[in-house]
Structure formats: C-alpha cells, structure tokens
Design a protein around this motif. Sequence first.
Motif, mmCIF file in Angstrom:
data_model
loop_
_atom_site.group_PDB
_atom_site.id
_atom_site.type_symbol
_atom_site.label_atom_id
_atom_site.label_comp_id
_atom_site.label_asym_id
_atom_site.label_seq_id
_atom_site.Cartn_x
_atom_site.Cartn_y
_atom_site.Cartn_z
ATOM 1 N N VAL A 43 -30.718 -6.985 14.726
ATOM 2 C CA VAL A 43 -31.816 -6.229 14.132
ATOM 3 C C VAL A 43 -32.091 -4.962 14.945
ATOM 4 O O VAL A 43 -32.328 -3.881 14.393
ATOM 5 C CB VAL A 43 -33.082 -7.100 14.033
ATOM 6 N N ALA A 44 -32.037 -5.072 16.262
ATOM 7 C CA ALA A 44 -32.268 -3.915 17.120
ATOM 8 C C ALA A 44 -31.192 -2.855 16.902
ATOM 9 O O ALA A 44 -31.477 -1.648 16.907
ATOM 10 C CB ALA A 44 -32.306 -4.340 18.585
ATOM 11 N N ALA A 45 -29.946 -3.281 16.706
ATOM 12 C CA ALA A 45 -28.858 -2.334 16.479
ATOM 13 C C ALA A 45 -29.025 -1.619 15.147
ATOM 14 O O ALA A 45 -28.718 -0.429 15.025
ATOM 15 C CB ALA A 45 -27.514 -3.064 16.528
ATOM 16 N N VAL A 46 -29.513 -2.323 14.137
ATOM 17 C CA VAL A 46 -29.783 -1.685 12.846
ATOM 18 C C VAL A 46 -30.908 -0.662 13.000
ATOM 19 O O VAL A 46 -30.857 0.435 12.447
ATOM 20 C CB VAL A 46 -30.160 -2.740 11.780
ATOM 21 N N ARG A 47 -31.911 -1.023 13.784
ATOM 22 C CA ARG A 47 -33.043 -0.120 13.994
ATOM 23 C C ARG A 47 -32.621 1.181 14.675
ATOM 24 O O ARG A 47 -33.131 2.257 14.356
ATOM 25 C CB ARG A 47 -34.116 -0.810 14.831
ATOM 26 N N THR A 48 -31.694 1.110 15.613
ATOM 27 C CA THR A 48 -31.309 2.288 16.394
ATOM 28 C C THR A 48 -30.124 3.043 15.793
ATOM 29 O O THR A 48 -29.634 3.983 16.410
ATOM 30 C CB THR A 48 -30.961 1.874 17.834
ATOM 31 N N ALA A 49 -29.686 2.642 14.604
ATOM 32 C CA ALA A 49 -28.609 3.378 13.944
ATOM 33 C C ALA A 49 -29.092 4.804 13.640
ATOM 34 O O ALA A 49 -30.294 5.038 13.499
ATOM 35 C CB ALA A 49 -28.204 2.672 12.654
ATOM 36 N N PRO A 50 -28.173 5.779 13.560
ATOM 37 C CA PRO A 50 -28.576 7.169 13.284
ATOM 38 C C PRO A 50 -29.468 7.272 12.053
ATOM 39 O O PRO A 50 -29.262 6.562 11.056
ATOM 40 C CB PRO A 50 -27.237 7.872 13.061
ATOM 41 N N ALA A 51 -30.449 8.154 12.118
ATOM 42 C CA ALA A 51 -31.410 8.288 11.029
ATOM 43 C C ALA A 51 -30.751 8.722 9.730
ATOM 44 O O ALA A 51 -31.239 8.403 8.641
ATOM 45 C CB ALA A 51 -32.496 9.285 11.421
ATOM 46 N N ASP A 52 -29.635 9.457 9.822
ATOM 47 C CA ASP A 52 -28.980 9.935 8.604
ATOM 48 C C ASP A 52 -27.995 8.921 8.019
ATOM 49 O O ASP A 52 -27.349 9.192 7.008
ATOM 50 C CB ASP A 52 -28.269 11.257 8.863
ATOM 51 N N GLN A 57 -23.030 -0.889 11.164
ATOM 52 C CA GLN A 57 -23.002 -0.502 12.575
ATOM 53 C C GLN A 57 -23.590 -1.594 13.447
ATOM 54 O O GLN A 57 -23.083 -1.890 14.527
ATOM 55 C CB GLN A 57 -23.775 0.800 12.789
ATOM 56 N N GLY A 58 -24.678 -2.216 12.958
ATOM 57 C CA GLY A 58 -25.280 -3.315 13.698
ATOM 58 C C GLY A 58 -24.316 -4.469 13.868
ATOM 59 O O GLY A 58 -24.243 -5.085 14.937
ATOM 60 N N VAL A 59 -23.558 -4.759 12.810
ATOM 61 C CA VAL A 59 -22.567 -5.837 12.879
ATOM 62 C C VAL A 59 -21.484 -5.509 13.901
ATOM 63 O O VAL A 59 -21.125 -6.353 14.738
ATOM 64 C CB VAL A 59 -21.936 -6.070 11.482
ATOM 65 N N ARG A 60 -20.956 -4.305 13.841
ATOM 66 C CA ARG A 60 -19.880 -3.927 14.771
ATOM 67 C C ARG A 60 -20.363 -3.991 16.226
ATOM 68 O O ARG A 60 -19.614 -4.393 17.120
ATOM 69 C CB ARG A 60 -19.383 -2.524 14.445
ATOM 70 N N HIS A 61 -21.607 -3.585 16.439
ATOM 71 C CA HIS A 61 -22.125 -3.560 17.805
ATOM 72 C C HIS A 61 -22.395 -4.952 18.349
ATOM 73 O O HIS A 61 -22.157 -5.215 19.533
ATOM 74 C CB HIS A 61 -23.411 -2.736 17.864
ATOM 75 N N THR A 62 -22.882 -5.852 17.509
ATOM 76 C CA THR A 62 -23.309 -7.165 18.009
ATOM 77 C C THR A 62 -22.293 -8.284 17.797
ATOM 78 O O THR A 62 -22.335 -9.281 18.511
ATOM 79 C CB THR A 62 -24.635 -7.585 17.343
ATOM 80 N N ARG A 85 -37.433 -11.487 8.603
ATOM 81 C CA ARG A 85 -38.685 -10.744 8.475
ATOM 82 C C ARG A 85 -38.638 -9.460 9.302
ATOM 83 O O ARG A 85 -39.108 -8.399 8.869
ATOM 84 C CB ARG A 85 -39.865 -11.614 8.906
ATOM 85 N N SER A 86 -38.079 -9.552 10.503
ATOM 86 C CA SER A 86 -37.959 -8.366 11.354
ATOM 87 C C SER A 86 -37.044 -7.325 10.705
ATOM 88 O O SER A 86 -37.310 -6.122 10.758
ATOM 89 C CB SER A 86 -37.407 -8.751 12.729
ATOM 90 N N LEU A 87 -35.951 -7.800 10.082
ATOM 91 C CA LEU A 87 -35.033 -6.883 9.421
ATOM 92 C C LEU A 87 -35.718 -6.174 8.262
ATOM 93 O O LEU A 87 -35.492 -4.980 8.028
ATOM 94 C CB LEU A 87 -33.794 -7.630 8.937
ATOM 95 N N ALA A 88 -36.566 -6.885 7.523
ATOM 96 C CA ALA A 88 -37.296 -6.268 6.413
ATOM 97 C C ALA A 88 -38.169 -5.121 6.922
ATOM 98 O O ALA A 88 -38.280 -4.073 6.276
ATOM 99 C CB ALA A 88 -38.148 -7.307 5.688
ATOM 100 N N GLU A 89 -38.782 -5.294 8.083
ATOM 101 C CA GLU A 89 -39.602 -4.236 8.662
ATOM 102 C C GLU A 89 -38.741 -3.028 9.047
ATOM 103 O O GLU A 89 -39.147 -1.870 8.862
ATOM 104 C CB GLU A 89 -40.346 -4.773 9.885
ATOM 105 N N VAL A 90 -37.555 -3.298 9.576
ATOM 106 C CA VAL A 90 -36.648 -2.215 9.950
ATOM 107 C C VAL A 90 -36.190 -1.453 8.703
ATOM 108 O O VAL A 90 -36.148 -0.218 8.692
ATOM 109 C CB VAL A 90 -35.435 -2.769 10.720
ATOM 110 N N LEU A 91 -35.859 -2.181 7.648
ATOM 111 C CA LEU A 91 -35.432 -1.521 6.410
ATOM 112 C C LEU A 91 -36.568 -0.689 5.825
ATOM 113 O O LEU A 91 -36.342 0.409 5.301
ATOM 114 C CB LEU A 91 -34.966 -2.569 5.390
ATOM 115 N N ALA A 92 -37.795 -1.201 5.917
ATOM 116 C CA ALA A 92 -38.946 -0.459 5.414
ATOM 117 C C ALA A 92 -39.077 0.872 6.143
ATOM 118 O O ALA A 92 -39.359 1.912 5.538
ATOM 119 C CB ALA A 92 -40.217 -1.280 5.572
ATOM 120 N N ALA A 93 -38.869 0.850 7.452
ATOM 121 C CA ALA A 93 -38.979 2.077 8.244
ATOM 122 C C ALA A 93 -37.906 3.087 7.853
ATOM 123 O O ALA A 93 -38.129 4.299 7.905
ATOM 124 C CB ALA A 93 -38.874 1.740 9.731
#
Length: 230
Positions: A58-67, A76-81, A122-130
């Motif tokens: 979830v943290a890796a998905v959150r820090t993925a490039p904004a674009d 990217q989150g999958v590849r990193h973790t 639930r945490s991932l849903a918050e990241v997707l919302a952002a």
Amino acid sequence: MEIARAAAGLFVRHGLRATRAEDIAQAAGIAPRTFYRYFATKEEAIAPLYAAGAQRWVAAVRTAPADASVLQALEQGVRHTLTPGAGVSVSSWEWVRTLLRLAEANPSLRRVWAEVCQASERSLAEVLAARLTVGPTGTGTGSTTGPDNVAVPVPVPVPVPVPVPSPSHLRFAAAVASAAVRAAVEGWATAGDVPADGPEGPAELALRNLGVLRDFPWESRRLDDGRSRR
C-alpha cells in the motif's frame, strides 16, 4: 515485531497447537502479562508479520509518481514489494511462504491473515481516493484559457463541482486489486517450492492478475448532485 518473529519460529518448529502464549513470551524475553498487553491470543501474535507485506505494498502504491495511472501505481507497488531483492530480501520470501502455509493449514491463523488483508484493503481504498480526487484542472475550476483579444470580454471562470470518487466504487476497486495480489501470493506459497523470482513467482502472478483491471473504470465519480457518472 520481535514477539511476532518469536511466535512464528515456535509455530514452525512445534506447531500452533503445541505452542502456548507463555512459550512465545519466554522466547521473546518478555513477561506473559506483557504479551497480553499487545495480543489477546497467541494466534494474533503473528499479525505484525502478515501486516508488514500488505502495508509495504500500500505504501508503494501511495508513493508512485503522481502522473502514473492507478493501474500503473498498483503495478509499480507489486514490482517493488513482490520482486525478491527489491522490497523484500530473497531469503525473506521463504519466511513469507512458510507464514502463508501456516495460515492455510490453521483456521485460526487464516482468520488473522484475513483480518490483516481487510485492513490493508481499507488503507488501499484511501490511497486510491487520494489519487482520484483531483479536479479537471487540478483546482476544481473551469479553464480560463481564451482568445488573446482585449476587445473581447473574457468570461469569468465558473466553478465546477470537484468530482469525488464514490466510496462504494473505491471499496470495490480496492477489494479487486487486493484480491488480485492476495491470490497471487497465496497461490505461489501453496504451489510447492516454486522459486519466488521466476515466471510463477508472486510478482509475475500478481501482475498477470492485475491485468484484468486494465479496462476497469477507475474514473467513475460521484458528483455533488449524488449521481454516479463515468
């Protein structure tokens, strides 16, 4: 986390049924009452280990490039973790396999694993919302671009409603994405001694699973008038 590692070691060596909470406390170098300050049962003691990987993804998905698109951020989150040697060392993946096999074999541990996955969802849903709550121009207002002619009145920008992702849509999206990754990791762990870094490893399986989301309507929004739109 030290208590969780002690519990995992005892579960592997002696089995879940033969291991007591007092044994875990002794192995971790703490008093039993300290153990119960953190965990209600011996099975819950392993939760931090289960949660570590889910939180890292979830943290890796959150820090993925904004674009990056949502799917690109998930990949990217999958590849990193999930790629051995990237987010988790190669040797650690044998522990991951062992922990998931423990959950598969013990209903009480399976429940702990399921609760961890639900919290991660639930945490991932918050990241997707952002990632999905940016307005059409990034400010929530209409475009001010017009002809460069001072003789022509320039229309005053009219604020437009900032799209807000539907909570139910986000929960569904997070659930599907989480299930894609969870099924890959569980499938790899229970498929024998398949190498973690091969074509049937957790990363490759998860990326293939996420492929089914390529046409998922991530942009589905609920505007202020309460109607769902795409």
